[in-house]
Scaffold this motif. Structure first.
Motif, mmCIF file in Angstrom:
data_model
loop_
_atom_site.group_PDB
_atom_site.id
_atom_site.type_symbol
_atom_site.label_atom_id
_atom_site.label_comp_id
_atom_site.label_asym_id
_atom_site.label_seq_id
_atom_site.Cartn_x
_atom_site.Cartn_y
_atom_site.Cartn_z
ATOM 1 N N ASP A 23 -2.443 10.132 -0.763
ATOM 2 C CA ASP A 23 -3.880 10.178 -0.454
ATOM 3 C C ASP A 23 -4.057 10.229 1.058
ATOM 4 N N PRO A 24 -3.942 11.422 1.672
ATOM 5 C CA PRO A 24 -3.997 11.521 3.134
ATOM 6 C C PRO A 24 -5.300 10.991 3.733
ATOM 7 N N GLY A 25 -6.357 10.979 2.944
ATOM 8 C CA GLY A 25 -7.637 10.484 3.465
ATOM 9 C C GLY A 25 -7.756 8.976 3.487
ATOM 10 N N LEU A 26 -6.815 8.290 2.884
ATOM 11 C CA LEU A 26 -6.849 6.822 2.830
ATOM 12 C C LEU A 26 -6.309 6.260 4.135
ATOM 13 N N ALA B 248 4.337 3.361 0.760
ATOM 14 C CA ALA B 248 4.258 4.565 1.577
ATOM 15 C C ALA B 248 3.926 5.783 0.732
ATOM 16 N N SER B 249 4.513 5.868 -0.459
ATOM 17 C CA SER B 249 4.221 7.000 -1.345
ATOM 18 C C SER B 249 2.764 6.982 -1.779
ATOM 19 N N ALA C 79 -7.439 0.449 5.008
ATOM 20 C CA ALA C 79 -8.041 0.358 3.671
ATOM 21 C C ALA C 79 -6.982 0.033 2.622
ATOM 22 N N LEU C 80 -5.789 0.576 2.799
ATOM 23 C CA LEU C 80 -4.709 0.290 1.855
ATOM 24 C C LEU C 80 -4.306 -1.184 1.928
ATOM 25 N N VAL C 81 -4.207 -1.723 3.136
ATOM 26 C CA VAL C 81 -3.881 -3.148 3.285
ATOM 27 C C VAL C 81 -4.930 -3.998 2.590
ATOM 28 N N ASP C 82 -6.205 -3.665 2.816
ATOM 29 C CA ASP C 82 -7.289 -4.441 2.194
ATOM 30 C C ASP C 82 -7.230 -4.341 0.670
ATOM 31 N N GLU C 83 -6.914 -3.145 0.153
ATOM 32 C CA GLU C 83 -6.816 -2.960 -1.304
ATOM 33 C C GLU C 83 -5.710 -3.824 -1.897
ATOM 34 N N HIS D 45 8.003 8.612 5.582
ATOM 35 C CA HIS D 45 7.084 9.000 4.506
ATOM 36 C C HIS D 45 5.788 9.599 5.052
ATOM 37 N N LEU D 46 5.236 8.989 6.105
ATOM 38 C CA LEU D 46 3.864 9.288 6.526
ATOM 39 C C LEU D 46 3.769 10.113 7.797
#
Length: 888
Positions: free
Chosen positions: A455-458, A449-450, A462-466, A418-419
């Protein structure tokens, strides 16, 4: 001296390579008109029409001016002139190599398509000012060029140059958006380039465009190409029912190898049971493997979602799945037995000797699966379920493949697809935390993953924390994080889709559910598919995982009730349109006015209507239940009622009974007496079709009482007639006669010719059974007179066959044979198979009684072939025994 003429671009004349000046205005129009018809006579009148663009002055003046234009043109061309005079007109006399148009045609005929196209320099005669010429003469040449262009691309595709053609074909489809040939070539080119998902997307693009612009589906060549891409390797006409492979499938190598090993083990039937928790990827694995071995099963690939664990819908019954599987092999309507064991036996018979792969997805238990198992040595069944099917392993020799959570390496590989490798490698600790948060669950990993890919800038940290900050179970946190990134309209559609209870929704149905424009809904559905909040399992049809639908339903949504109503209106009005072309006589159903934001599918072709109903079958059943669950009583009974024509033609009385119970409860809950009469009659009819005459008798009596109370004349006549037949079938001929007489009287009162003819013919059959031959003959005479007077060709066969039976039972054998042969000589559109086979059997009986055993055998053998085609194995076996008796 070498003279060259050119019209495939600006009009030009070259003498030894040097341009010759051709005067503008009428001289150019004249020369272009003649060159576009090389070596062909063109009359003065046609030339005048071109030179003055259809509005010439007086005829005498026009002719004089034309002669002057010819003189001026010849002077300008000098020794390059090829304009010749003929009686009443002119022609351009050119050699095959003197004109670019004739060279183009010669090279195209020789298969030199690229060389032919090289002669085109732009628009035909683009420097000639003649609206008439460009309106009448140029378009056929443009079409000629497009055909040759298409042939050149076909040749390139045959050489495997698909990857080089994609950009060219993208441009051609943009210039000619309704030209299906270029779209088909684009789909092929993308597939050759290894871009299968883009190929399927291109097909959906032209499908949607044709629907929006013309209201039609793609032609058969493009549809067949699409089917081959979805499921390659099958024989023409073989069913191709596999969903598309998950785009980012990865890992599971050991399980894939285990499946292949099981399929190659040599057992008569290999059944592979895949079990595991929800969202673990059972369906993805089964479909991935099925596609990888599809070429081993050229006779067909069948797929069914058995809905064993869908919280919003009942599990699929084996009977309805068998009906769908038999339909995929062309066994439909009355050819499908009503009895489940007979239906399963026919299914196994159809698959015998074939190599077919059967994927049974989301099975609830062994009892649901066992009737669906093929028995042929060339067939393989794959079952997915959350339960362990120990019984299948023990009794049928199933090979169990237990699917566990993804290992860390496989989970990282899935994220990488995906990434990209660079982004995953940049944050190894965050990747490890993401894998741990998703618990190795492929669905959660794909959605996460999607979310990151969107959001390529994320950063992944930060995603884990969210995700960790959301006070909810981890899987719900993953869904919530992705939903938070949706635009408001797409997020609303996601919530609304949670209200659906069918296995999927078409783009048309989703548009009705949503209420926005079709193109806007399509974009939202594509967004959901891209973010793994739904799947486009076939172009234009969308589904959601059970976990996602459950999550969508848990979210608050004020507009959900209105959306459900719109969806039901879509199905109701679409099926009503289909029902209107599928059956001749039906009770009037006064549908509610169609909302302005709902566009149903409308039909004028019975075959198209039946095919649409077949595709939407499970969704329609679910819609009736959905209406009942939401207290939308009118929708529930009307939707069930307008489905009866399709269900009757497809031979599904058990489903009619189920739906009618829902419809009857809705009719009574709403206090609608008309609806109650319609549904009671339908329930009785379905019960009689299943041979439960006693239960049917009670419901016919109740239906008649209701219809008489409200004065529904058509309904009274229909119920009396069908109730009489039910009594005759149960052996109560005296009561059948009384009811038939009442039915005939009501038909006379109603003034319905077709209804009267049917009632009289049915009455004649009962009188025949009572051996009241004179009365039976009189009733049949009257029925045939009505049919003839009204020109009802569809009733000729049934009334004639009854006439033959009357002769047969009275001992008039030669007359009986003559009538039966008249029936069999009717055109195919007037002789349904159900009547043809009965007439053949009656003809055979007449021959037997006349002592003509050979003639009887010929008729019985033909009847046996028809019975076998109809799938009625029980009667077919009786015919085989009768044939053996006569041969002995």
């Amino acid at each position: 001296m070498n003279v060259e003429y050119r019209v495939l671009g600006p009009l030009e004349v070259l003498r030894d390579g040097v341009p010759v000046a051709v005067p503008a205005g009428r001289c150019r129009v004249l020369l272009a008109t003649l060159l576009l018809r090389p070596n062909r006579f063109v009359s003065v009148d046609e030339l005048v029409d071109r030179l003055w663009d259809g509005a010439p002055p007086t005829l005498d003046r026009a002719h004089k001016t034309l002669h002057e234009v010819v003189r001026r043109l010849r002077m300008a061309l000098g020794d390059a002139n090829r304009v010749r005079t003929a009686t009443g007109g002119y022609l351009a006399e050119v050699g095959e190599d003197d004109l670019d148009l004739t060279r183009f045609r010669r090279l195209a005929a020789e298969g030199e398509f690229a060389a032919a196209l090289a002669h085109w320099r732009g628009g035909v005669a683009s420097n000639v000012d003649s609206p008439h010429l460009h309106r009448e003469d140029v378009p056929p040449l443009v079409e000629e060029r497009l055909v040759v262009h298409g042939r050149r691309i076909d040749a390139d595709l045959a050489c495997g140059r698909g990857a080089e053609l994609v950009d060219e074909l993208r441009e051609l489809t943009a210039q000619h958006p309704l030209r299906e040939g270029f779209w088909a070539q684009l789909v092929q080119a993308l597939h050759q380039a290894g871009r299968s998902r883009e190929a399927l997307a291109a097909y959906e693009q032209i499908r949607a465009h044709l629907d929006d612009e013309l209201g039609v589906e793609p032609g058969r060549p493009l549809r067949d190409l699409h089917a081959r891409l979805l499921d390659p390797g099958s024989r023409p006409g073989a069913p191709r029912g596999l969903p598309a492979v998950a785009e980012h499938f990865t890992g599971r190598d050991a399980e894939l190898a285990r499946l292949t090993e099981a399929a190659e083990a040599g057992a008569a039937v290999v059944i592979t049971a895949i079990d595991g928790t929800a969202g673990i990827g059972k369906t993805a694995l089964a479909v991935k493997w099925a596609h990888s071995v599809a070429d081993r099963f050229p006779d067909g690939r069948l797929y069914a979602d058995l809905r064993g664990f869908d919280p919003s819908a009942d599990p699929a019954s084996p009977a309805e799945v068998l009906a769908a599987f038999l339909g995929a092999f062309g066994v439909t309507g009355g050819r499908v037995p009503a009895d489940l064991p007979e239906r399963a036996a026919l299914y196994r018979s159809v698959l015998a000797g074939r190599r077919v792969l059967v994927v049974l997805d989301n099975a609830r238990d062994v009892e649901q699966v066992r009737p669906l198992l093929p028995a042929g040595p060339g067939c393989v069944a794959v079952i997915t379920s959350r339960n362990r099917f120990t019984g299948l392993v023990v009794r049928e020799g199933a090979v169990p493949v237990t699917l566990g959570l993804l290992g860390d390496d496989e989970a990282v590989a899935l994220l990488t697809t995906h990434l990209g490798a660079a982004r995953v490698a940049a944050e190894p600790d965050a990747v490890a935390d993401l894998v741990a948060f998703c618990g190795g669950l492929p669905l959660a990993l794909a959605v996460t993953a999607s979310r990151a890919a969107d959001d390529p800038g994320l950063t992944l940290r930060a995603l884990v924390d969210e995700l960790a900050a959301r006070p909810m179970p981890h899987v719900e946190a993953v869904f919530a994080a992705s939903c938070s990134r949706l635009d408001p309209a797409t997020a609303r559609l996601f919530r609304l889709l949670g209200a659906t209870t069918g296995p999927d929704v078409s783009l048309d149905a989703a548009t009705a559910l949503d209420g926005r424009r079709r193109a806007e809904v399509h974009r939202s559905l594509q967004t959901l598919a891209r973010m793994h909040l739904g799947t486009e399992h076939t172009p234009g049809r969308y589904a959601s995982h059970d976990l996602l639908r459950a999550y969508a339903r848990s979210l608050p949504e004020d507009e959900r009730p209105a959306a459900v109503r719109r969806l039901l209106e879509f199905y109701l009005h679409s099926v009503d349109s289909a029902d209107g072309v599928l059956r001749r006589s039906r009770s009037d159903v006064a549908l509610s006015p169609l909302p302005g934001d709902v566009r149903p599918v409308l039909f004028d072709d019975p075959a198209v209507a039946a095919a649409w109903c077949e595709t939407e079958h499970e969704n329609l059943l679910a819609a009736v239940r959905l209406a009942g669950d939401h207290g939308l009583h009118q929708h529930a009974w009307q939707l069930a009622t307008v489905m009866f024509g399709y269900l009757y033609l497809r031979g599904r009385p058990s489903e009619r009974i189920e739906l009618t119970h829902v419809a009857l409860a809705a009719a009574r809950a709403s206090g609608d007496r008309y609806a109650e009469g319609v549904t009671l009659h339908s329930l009785a009819n379905a019960l009689s079709a299943l041979g439960d005459f006693t239960a049917a008798d009670g419901h016919y009596a109740e239906a008649l009482r209701v219809r008489e109370e409200i004065g529904h004349l058509h309904g009274i006549a229909v119920t009396l007639d069908q109730w009489a037949i039910n009594h005759a079938l149960s052996g109560d001929l005296a009561q059948a006669k009384v009811l038939h007489e009442r039915a005939v009287a009501k038909r006379v009162e109603q003034g319905s010719p077709s209804g009267l003819a049917i009632a009289l013919n049915n009455y004649s059959m009962t009188l025949l059974a009572l051996e009241d031959f004179d009365a039976a003959l009189a009733a049949n005479d009257e029925a045939r007179a009505v049919v003839e007077e009204a020109g009802m060709t569809d009733l000729v066969a049934s009334t004639l066959d009854t006439r033959g039976l009357l002769h047969l039972e009275r001992g008039h054998l030669d007359e009986a044979v003559g009538v039966f042969r008249r029936v069999l000589a009717l055109p195919a559109d007037q002789l349904p198979d159900a009547i043809r086979v009965v007439t053949l059997e009656n003809l055979a009986e007449a021959h037997v009684r006349a002592g003509r055993a050979k003639d009887a055998l010929v008729a019985l053998e033909e009847a046996l072939r028809v019975r076998e085609d109809l799938g009625n194995e029980k009667v077919a076996e009786q015919l085989r025994a009768r044939i053996a008796e006569l041969e002995g």
